[in-house]
Design an enzyme around this catalytic site. Structure first.
Site, PDB file in Angstrom:
ATOM      1  N   LYS A 191      25.840  60.432  85.701  1.00 20.46           N
ATOM      2  CA  LYS A 191      27.073  61.213  85.469  1.00 20.46           C
ATOM      3  C   LYS A 191      27.845  60.530  84.362  1.00 20.46           C
ATOM      4  CE  LYS A 191      31.134  61.713  86.298  1.00 20.46           C
ATOM      5  NZ  LYS A 191      31.952  61.936  85.070  1.00 20.46           N
ATOM      6  N   GLU A 266      30.905  47.237  87.200  1.00 18.35           N
ATOM      7  CA  GLU A 266      31.300  46.509  85.977  1.00 18.35           C
ATOM      8  C   GLU A 266      32.630  47.122  85.559  1.00 18.35           C
ATOM      9  OE1 GLU A 266      32.224  45.581  82.654  1.00 18.35           O
ATOM     10  OE2 GLU A 266      30.362  46.252  81.681  1.00 18.35           O
ATOM     11  N   CYS A 300      35.429  46.688  77.276  1.00 14.14           N
ATOM     12  CA  CYS A 300      35.824  45.826  78.405  1.00 14.14           C
ATOM     13  C   CYS A 300      35.777  44.351  78.025  1.00 14.14           C
ATOM     14  CB  CYS A 300      34.965  46.121  79.622  1.00 14.14           C
ATOM     15  SG  CYS A 300      33.209  45.965  79.277  1.00 14.14           S
ATOM     16  N   GLU A 397      44.867  45.193  81.369  1.00 12.78           N
ATOM     17  CA  GLU A 397      43.950  45.609  80.311  1.00 12.78           C
ATOM     18  C   GLU A 397      44.558  46.810  79.585  1.00 12.78           C
ATOM     19  OE1 GLU A 397      40.299  47.571  81.554  1.00 12.78           O
ATOM     20  OE2 GLU A 397      39.178  46.399  80.089  1.00 12.78           O
TER      21      GLU A 397
END
Ligand code: ADP
Length: 494
Positions: A191, A266, A300, A397
């Site tokens: 997906k 992750e 990331c 972040e």
């Protein structure tokens, strides 16, 4: 799509984007029907293509198809043949690289030269590396302390894997999940993010062309809350492999707990990138700018928190600014672009909210911070100097082209500060002192530490985070291991 964009597209890209796309199930794309989603070119805000919001019933068909292939042809294929097919899959990705790169450049806004030089080789490398594994997956004989008994283990695949990928590295992330999952003998329902589905759909076509049995690789397009949720809660999914935001990771962790599925996550990172005064400053600053602004900081493992020994702070800042000034913001398909837009209007607004918090905290926006073009979600490369460790621009972040820069005075002060964040994905250390490099590297709470380099990545080297950055490594033997289980067989010889 604008006429200029069209003129930059390959004929095959134009044809594929011009069609409406349904889910890819059992070796073929299904008719769309039902509700659809328009995907946008973030550099022009124009519609690129239309994909299906795959409904629950169609997700069920995709999982059933994967379950059938697992019980059938893919599940029983000989290891050497699995290797051959994965190599053929890699060949086809290479042969179609120019087209695949265009999808990620168009939908993700990434400079095409970066997609071609980074994403495509990484994707191919994943298939080549894991193609070598099927004939080497071995159990063991176990020296139990019981007489007249022979005990051995078998390493076996888990079954149907739900692979959920984010919008920043659609092709790469698909490869990072597909290659080890397939090498281990699983089948997959992928997906992709609803923002960037085209390269994943095209990969599924290539899987069939490579000779993988129908049902081995399926793709369901659609939103996370709709299609994604239906997929991860399906009872026949044995494992969720997720890359994306921390919030969704927590949600999926709870989902996996409820239904007792295997899961690997992750998630995000706010990665300390440390420059000591004894480093090669020009090189460190070049890497600092590159990693902070690569793909507009939507990475990331971006070196988004630059920690600089105070004596060289000004020197590093002005060198980083020089690199930032040289970036050319533009359309993904334009070969002169070296930085693209942010992924969506909402995402740019989120990044700007962080910038708006800076005034009054003692920190300053050293450069950047503005929108640069009338259309497209562009934002200038930006640096914030001097925020406190607890400031949200340091602790969270941002996932945009915003580098926070903080001075430090000693190793003793640096290490606890670098480790104070909630994440633990990556870190970088620049120094000419080998002892200092090793000492700091082993003290940093980060799944990967780069010394005098940054952002190197290879299919053989485990990659994955500590703390809120998730668990379960990609790449290397560990990347394969998380798609395998162990069966123990006891035989009486009495
Ligand atoms: P981002 O904010 O970077 O888009 P997300 O974590 O929201 O990160 O999205 C990463 C991937 O997870 C996307 O493919 C998204 O559609 C999917 N996703 C989001 N929510 C869910 C969910 N509840 N179940 C399954 N997949 C989801």
């Amino acid at each position: 799509m604008t006429a200029t964009t069209e003129s930059l597209m390959l004929p095959q890209t134009f044809k594929f984007t011009s069609a409406e796309h349904g889910a890819f199930i059992d070796g073929t794309e299904t008719a769309t029907g039902g509700s659809t989603i328009d995907t946008l070119d973030p550099a022009t805000c124009r519609v690129i293509t239309t994909i299906a919001e795959t409904d629950n019933e169609t997700v069920d068909r995709a999982v059933e198809s994967a379950a059938k292939a697992f019980e059938g042809e893919w599940g029983t294929i000989l290891p050497a043949r699995r290797e051959e097919l994965l190599h053929r899959f890699a060949d086809l990705i290479e042969e179609n690289a120019a087209e695949l790169a265009q999808y990620d450049a168009l939908e993700g806004g990434k400079p095409i030269s970066h997609v071609e030089s980074v994403d495509l080789p990484l994707a191919v490398e994943q298939f080549r590396y894991y193609a070598g594994w099927p004939t080497k997956i071995q159990g063991a004989t176990v020296p139990v302390s019981t007489s007249d008994t022979h005990v051995y283990t078998r390493r076996i695949p888990l079954g149907v894997v739900a692979a959920i990928t984010p919008w920043n590295f659609p092709l790469c992330q698909a490869a990072i999940k597909l290659a080890p999952a397939l090498a281990a003998g699983n089948t997959v329902v992928l997906k992709p993010s609803e923002l960037t589905s085209l390269s994943s759909l095209r990969l599924a076509h290539l899987a069939i062309e490579a000779g993988l049995p129908a049902g081995t690789v399926n793709v369901v397009t659609g939103t996370g809350a709709g299609t994604g949720q239906a997929l991860v809660s399906h009872p026949k999914v044995a494992k969720i492999s997720f890359t994306g935001s921390e919030a969704t990771g927590r949600h999926l962790g709870a989902e996996a707990g409820r239904s007792l599925k295997h899961i690997s996550l992750e998630l995000g990172g706010k990665n300390p990138h440390i420059v000591f005064a004894d480093a090669d400053i020009a090189k460190a600053a070049a890497y600092a700018a590159t990693t902070a602004y690569f793909y507009s900081g939507q990475v990331c493992f971006s070196g988004s928190r630059l920690m600089v020994e105070r004596a060289v702070l000004d020197e590093v800042l002005s060198a980083v600014e020089e690199h930032a000034d040289a970036l050319v913001l533009g359309h993904g398909l334009d070969r002169s672009s070296t930085m693209g837009p942010l992924s969506s209007a909402t995402h740019r607004e989120k990044v700007e909210r962080y910038l708006n918090t800076v005034s009054g905290t003692g920190a300053t926006v050293a450069f950047g911070g503005s929108r640069t073009k009338e259309s497209g979600y562009f934002l200038e490369p930006t640096a914030i100097v001097g925020p406190a460790d607890t400031d949200p621009v340091v602790a969270e972040e941002i996932f945009g082209p915003v580098l926070v820069i903080q001075p430090f005075d000693s190793i003793e002060e640096l290490v606890p500060r670098a480790n104070s964040g909630q994440y633990g994905l990556t870190a970088g250390v620049w120094t000419s002192d080998v002892r200092k490099a090793h000492t700091v590297a082993r003290q940093l709470q980060a799944g990967t530490v780069w010394v005098n380099t940054y952002a190197d990545y290879n299919a053989a080297a485990p990659f994955g985070g500590f703390k809120n950055s998730g668990f379960g490594k990609d790449c290397g033997p560990a990347g394969l291991d998380k798609f395998l289980d162990t069966q123990t067989v006891w035989m009486s010889l009495a």
